[in-house]
Design a protein around this motif. Structure first.
Motif, PDB file in Angstrom:
ATOM      1  N   ARG A  53      -0.972  -6.979   4.068  1.00 43.55           N
ATOM      2  CA  ARG A  53      -1.682  -7.948   3.234  1.00 43.55           C
ATOM      3  C   ARG A  53      -2.334  -7.292   2.018  1.00 43.55           C
ATOM      4  NH1 ARG A  53      -6.678 -11.115   5.905  1.00 43.55           N
ATOM      5  NH2 ARG A  53      -5.012 -12.144   7.075  1.00 43.55           N
ATOM      6  N   TRP A  54      -2.704  -5.997   2.165  1.00 45.95           N
ATOM      7  CA  TRP A  54      -3.456  -5.311   1.115  1.00 45.95           C
ATOM      8  C   TRP A  54      -2.605  -4.321   0.321  1.00 45.95           C
ATOM      9  CZ3 TRP A  54      -8.346  -6.805   0.009  1.00 45.95           C
ATOM     10  CH2 TRP A  54      -8.993  -7.610   0.960  1.00 45.95           C
ATOM     11  N   ILE A  55      -1.288  -4.472   0.369  1.00 49.21           N
ATOM     12  CA  ILE A  55      -0.408  -3.504  -0.287  1.00 49.21           C
ATOM     13  C   ILE A  55      -0.598  -3.504  -1.806  1.00 49.21           C
ATOM     14  CG2 ILE A  55       1.562  -5.040  -0.641  1.00 49.21           C
ATOM     15  CD1 ILE A  55       1.746  -1.425   0.652  1.00 49.21           C
ATOM     16  N   ASP A  56      -1.035  -4.634  -2.366  1.00 49.25           N
ATOM     17  CA  ASP A  56      -1.245  -4.705  -3.819  1.00 49.25           C
ATOM     18  C   ASP A  56      -2.432  -3.863  -4.286  1.00 49.25           C
ATOM     19  OD1 ASP A  56       0.886  -6.383  -4.081  1.00 49.25           O
ATOM     20  OD2 ASP A  56      -0.280  -8.236  -4.201  1.00 49.25           O
ATOM     21  N   SER A  57      -3.241  -3.374  -3.347  1.00 44.93           N
ATOM     22  CA  SER A  57      -4.367  -2.511  -3.710  1.00 44.93           C
ATOM     23  C   SER A  57      -3.934  -1.084  -4.014  1.00 44.93           C
ATOM     24  CB  SER A  57      -5.394  -2.470  -2.566  1.00 44.93           C
ATOM     25  OG  SER A  57      -6.024  -3.713  -2.384  1.00 44.93           O
ATOM     26  N   VAL A  58      -2.731  -0.696  -3.601  1.00 45.27           N
ATOM     27  CA  VAL A  58      -2.307   0.710  -3.688  1.00 45.27           C
ATOM     28  C   VAL A  58      -2.318   1.265  -5.112  1.00 45.27           C
ATOM     29  CG1 VAL A  58      -0.360   2.288  -3.317  1.00 45.27           C
ATOM     30  CG2 VAL A  58      -1.046   0.692  -1.514  1.00 45.27           C
ATOM     31  N   PRO A  59      -1.678   0.601  -6.104  1.00 43.83           N
ATOM     32  CA  PRO A  59      -1.710   1.193  -7.460  1.00 43.83           C
ATOM     33  C   PRO A  59      -3.123   1.292  -8.032  1.00 43.83           C
ATOM     34  CG  PRO A  59      -0.721  -1.011  -7.479  1.00 43.83           C
ATOM     35  CD  PRO A  59      -0.839  -0.609  -6.056  1.00 43.83           C
ATOM     36  N   TYR A  60      -3.984   0.315  -7.716  1.00 49.18           N
ATOM     37  CA  TYR A  60      -5.376   0.401  -8.164  1.00 49.18           C
ATOM     38  C   TYR A  60      -6.046   1.628  -7.544  1.00 49.18           C
ATOM     39  CZ  TYR A  60      -4.560  -4.612  -9.094  1.00 49.18           C
ATOM     40  OH  TYR A  60      -4.062  -5.809  -9.521  1.00 49.18           O
ATOM     41  N   PHE A  61      -5.789   1.841  -6.273  1.00 51.73           N
ATOM     42  CA  PHE A  61      -6.386   2.960  -5.546  1.00 51.73           C
ATOM     43  C   PHE A  61      -5.954   4.294  -6.148  1.00 51.73           C
ATOM     44  CE2 PHE A  61      -5.957   6.042  -2.015  1.00 51.73           C
ATOM     45  CZ  PHE A  61      -7.283   6.153  -1.648  1.00 51.73           C
ATOM     46  N   GLN A  62      -4.675   4.409  -6.510  1.00 50.61           N
ATOM     47  CA  GLN A  62      -4.177   5.676  -7.038  1.00 50.61           C
ATOM     48  C   GLN A  62      -4.803   6.011  -8.396  1.00 50.61           C
ATOM     49  OE1 GLN A  62       0.006   4.613  -6.604  1.00 50.61           O
ATOM     50  NE2 GLN A  62       0.263   6.176  -5.028  1.00 50.61           N
ATOM     51  N   PHE A  63      -4.958   5.021  -9.246  1.00 49.00           N
ATOM     52  CA  PHE A  63      -5.644   5.261 -10.517  1.00 49.00           C
ATOM     53  C   PHE A  63      -7.099   5.664 -10.290  1.00 49.00           C
ATOM     54  CE2 PHE A  63      -2.192   2.941 -12.706  1.00 49.00           C
ATOM     55  CZ  PHE A  63      -2.083   3.706 -13.852  1.00 49.00           C
ATOM     56  N   LEU A  64      -7.754   5.002  -9.348  1.00 40.91           N
ATOM     57  CA  LEU A  64      -9.155   5.304  -9.065  1.00 40.91           C
ATOM     58  C   LEU A  64      -9.316   6.709  -8.489  1.00 40.91           C
ATOM     59  CD1 LEU A  64     -10.299   1.857  -7.626  1.00 40.91           C
ATOM     60  CD2 LEU A  64     -10.968   2.873  -9.808  1.00 40.91           C
ATOM     61  N   CYS A  65      -8.307   7.207  -7.782  1.00 41.12           N
ATOM     62  CA  CYS A  65      -8.361   8.582  -7.279  1.00 41.12           C
ATOM     63  C   CYS A  65      -8.377   9.580  -8.433  1.00 41.12           C
ATOM     64  CB  CYS A  65      -7.167   8.868  -6.361  1.00 41.12           C
ATOM     65  SG  CYS A  65      -7.306   8.140  -4.714  1.00 41.12           S
ATOM     66  N   LEU A  66      -7.613   9.321  -9.478  1.00 41.24           N
ATOM     67  CA  LEU A  66      -7.635  10.196 -10.660  1.00 41.24           C
ATOM     68  C   LEU A  66      -9.007  10.170 -11.319  1.00 41.24           C
ATOM     69  CD1 LEU A  66      -4.157   9.296 -12.226  1.00 41.24           C
ATOM     70  CD2 LEU A  66      -4.762  11.373 -10.980  1.00 41.24           C
ATOM     71  N   SER A  67      -9.623   9.002 -11.329  1.00 42.50           N
ATOM     72  CA  SER A  67     -10.984   8.890 -11.850  1.00 42.50           C
ATOM     73  C   SER A  67     -11.974   9.615 -10.946  1.00 42.50           C
ATOM     74  CB  SER A  67     -11.368   7.415 -11.974  1.00 42.50           C
ATOM     75  OG  SER A  67     -12.699   7.248 -12.371  1.00 42.50           O
ATOM     76  N   GLY A  68     -11.745   9.529  -9.638  1.00 36.05           N
ATOM     77  CA  GLY A  68     -12.639  10.139  -8.664  1.00 36.05           C
ATOM     78  C   GLY A  68     -12.722  11.645  -8.750  1.00 36.05           C
ATOM     79  N   LEU A  69     -11.677  12.298  -9.291  1.00 36.77           N
ATOM     80  CA  LEU A  69     -11.709  13.747  -9.452  1.00 36.77           C
ATOM     81  C   LEU A  69     -12.904  14.180 -10.300  1.00 36.77           C
ATOM     82  CD1 LEU A  69      -7.919  14.405 -10.138  1.00 36.77           C
ATOM     83  CD2 LEU A  69      -9.199  15.213  -8.157  1.00 36.77           C
ATOM     84  N   ALA A  70     -13.196  13.397 -11.345  1.00 36.91           N
ATOM     85  CA  ALA A  70     -14.342  13.711 -12.208  1.00 36.91           C
ATOM     86  C   ALA A  70     -15.622  13.083 -11.677  1.00 36.91           C
ATOM     87  CB  ALA A  70     -14.080  13.225 -13.627  1.00 36.91           C
ATOM     88  N   TYR A  71     -15.493  11.892 -11.097  1.00 40.63           N
ATOM     89  CA  TYR A  71     -16.688  11.165 -10.660  1.00 40.63           C
ATOM     90  C   TYR A  71     -17.452  11.918  -9.584  1.00 40.63           C
ATOM     91  CZ  TYR A  71     -19.555   7.107  -9.496  1.00 40.63           C
ATOM     92  OH  TYR A  71     -20.610   6.265  -9.290  1.00 40.63           O
TER      93      TYR A  71
END
Length: 493
Positions: free
Chosen positions: A320-338
């Motif tokens: 049901r939540w598979i559409d969250s995956v691309p959002y999550f991957q972009f946020l991981c790149l942001s999380g490296l600095a955050y």
């Protein structure tokens, strides 16, 4: 405070804060798995749309005075009482504003239900105001044991009630109850545990004194929270609640990872930095050790999550939540600095440069918000996500320049310290990605293979080359392991 006592309190604080954070993270992890199957993206989207209003209202109540009380070396009873009554007064004012604004906010999103949700959830403002002085007293005394025990108990209780309500079909109201309980239980516990009680006194002189530091902390916090929450406002306006729900689920999962280590350190580091504010050499050395230790853990963690995002979401939350995956991957790149933001931000605040922080926060947020509006308008969700990655790294570079100027840990040295860890993690990520691509396994086996491959290579590199970050982590672990009777044998700070 002597060096020995400071080290003892720091290690003890890290132990209890780590226990709190990882216990809470585990509870949130279980909560996410269960609630994602009982609630819908629409339910999460409704709460996510209102988050910006609640977060800004809570920040407005604090007004930066909580940080000012910690930064001030010897706050008086008059200081505490003044801030207590100020917070309560602000809570009343803001709740009235939210109550009468709720219908307009619901019309803005075109979702009538949000009016009632916001009015009920607004009760949190009174609870937060009632509790903030006691919480900051515990933080100032570095009494993280009490904070941790109460937080863990709160998480378990709130989760239990939320699951029961979600199972009974309460939908979005189950999440509202979770937020209210998460605020109310600590407020009750700290009121009875902390013996402090407000006196019937309000000092404008005390308010002005704390205001000189706290006001800029307040403005900085408000701008930062607005900058972090504005994307939810835009997604809620231009997309449907389900899209907001997918984004909220991706963001909450990513934050569990990027903040899991950094929050353990930053909860302890602000009062620690305040103690060291007059010794720039020790402060600079402490920031450096924390920075490289944090990078050593969080950088590989974020790259692993990038690799295993799809099997992770399907396993935890279902298809049901598979559409969250691309959002999550972009946020991981942001999380490296955050994940590194707090280490630098708290050091500037601790030395009393709140006005400087505010000026640069205005600059950072103006750039970020302008780019965010342009990105979502011209390029949609993909543009918004790319913009988030850019602005997070941009904010990090501004922060390390401030630390370089006012503390002495130069920005070139900080980049040189984290660069090897970033490059090694990126190389291992690339190798692991191609290994998984050529192996061509099923979804879950692919995730397991990538995880094992990345961790194995990273540990081999650590054991063979023994980078300073690895040595620091090892020393801290040894310090904790040998901590007996309050005596710390070694500490890498």
């Amino acid at each position: 405070m002597s060096n020995k006592n400071l080290k003892q309190k720091t290690v003890s604080g890290m132990i209890w804060t780590a226990l709190q954070k990882y216990s809470t993270m585990f509870i949130q992890f279980i909560s996410g798995i269960i609630l994602a199957r009982l609630l819908t993206p629409y339910d999460y989207g409704c709460i996510g749309m209102l988050m910006i209003f609640m977060v800004l209202a809570e920040a407005f109540i604090d007004g930066g005075f909580g940080s000012a009380l910690i930064q001030k070396k010897r706050p008086t009873q008059e200081d505490y009482s003044t801030i207590f009554f100020w917070n309560l007064g602000m809570a009343v004012l803001l709740y009235v504003i939210l109550y009468f604004s709720a219908p307009a906010i619901a019309r803005f999103y075109d979702i009538p239900l949000l009016s009632d949700v916001l009015r009920v959830q607004g009760v949190i403002l009174f609870i937060y105001a009632f509790n903030i002085v006691q919480r900051n007293q515990l933080r100032k005394k570095m009494n993280f044991k009490t904070l941790s025990v109460v937080t863990i108990f709160t998480s378990v209780t709130a989760l239990t009630v939320t699951i029961v309500m979600a199972y009974q079909g309460f939908g979005v109201w189950a999440l509202v109850a979770q937020h209210i309980l998460t605020a109310a239980i600590p407020a009750i516990a700290f009121w009875f545990y902390v013996k402090w009680r407000p006196q019937l006194v309000f000092s404008w002189q005390s308010l002005r004194e704390l205001f000189s530091f706290g006001f800029y902390m307040f403005l900085t916090h408000m701008l930062n929270q607005f900058g972090r929450q504005i994307q939810g406002l835009l997604i809620g306006k231009f997309y449907n609640p389900a899209t907001m729900g997918y984004y909220s689920r991706a963001q909450s999962t990513e934050r569990l990872a990027s903040l899991s280590i950094s929050q353990v350190l930053t909860q302890v580091t602000y009062p620690l930095y305040a103690e060291l504010q007059d010794d720039k050499s020790r402060l600079s050395d402490t920031i450096r050790k924390l920075t490289i230790s944090l990078s050593y853990i969080t950088f590989p963690l974020m790259f692993i999550l990038l690799l295993c995002a799809k099997p992770l979401f399907v396993l935890l939350y279902s298809e049901r939540w598979i559409d969250s995956v691309p959002y999550f991957q972009f946020l991981c790149l942001s999380g490296l600095a955050y994940c590194l933001q707090g280490v630098n931000n708290h050091s500037i605040a601790a030395i009393g440069k709140s006005k400087v922080m505010f000026k640069w926060t205005v600059f950072k947020r103006m750039v970020g918000i302008t780019l965010l509006f342009c990105s979502i308008y011209f390029y949609g969700m993909k543009g918004l996500l790319i913009c988030l990655v850019f602005t997070t790294w941009f904010s990090y570079f501004v922060n390390i320049c401030l630390v370089s100027k006012y503390i002495g840990y130069t920005w070139t040295r900080q980049l040189a310290d984290i660069f090897p860890i970033l490059i090694v993690s990126l190389v291992i990520f690339t190798v692991t990605y191609f290994v998984g691509m050529y192996a061509n396994l099923s979804l879950y086996l692919d995730g397991i293979l990538k995880f094992v491959c990345f961790v194995s290579v990273y540990l081999i590199w650590s054991f063979v080359f023994k980078p300073e970050s690895y040595v620091n982590i090892k020393e801290i672990v040894v310090s904790i392991y040998h901590k007996k009777g309050g005596r710390v044998k070694r500490l890498g700070i």
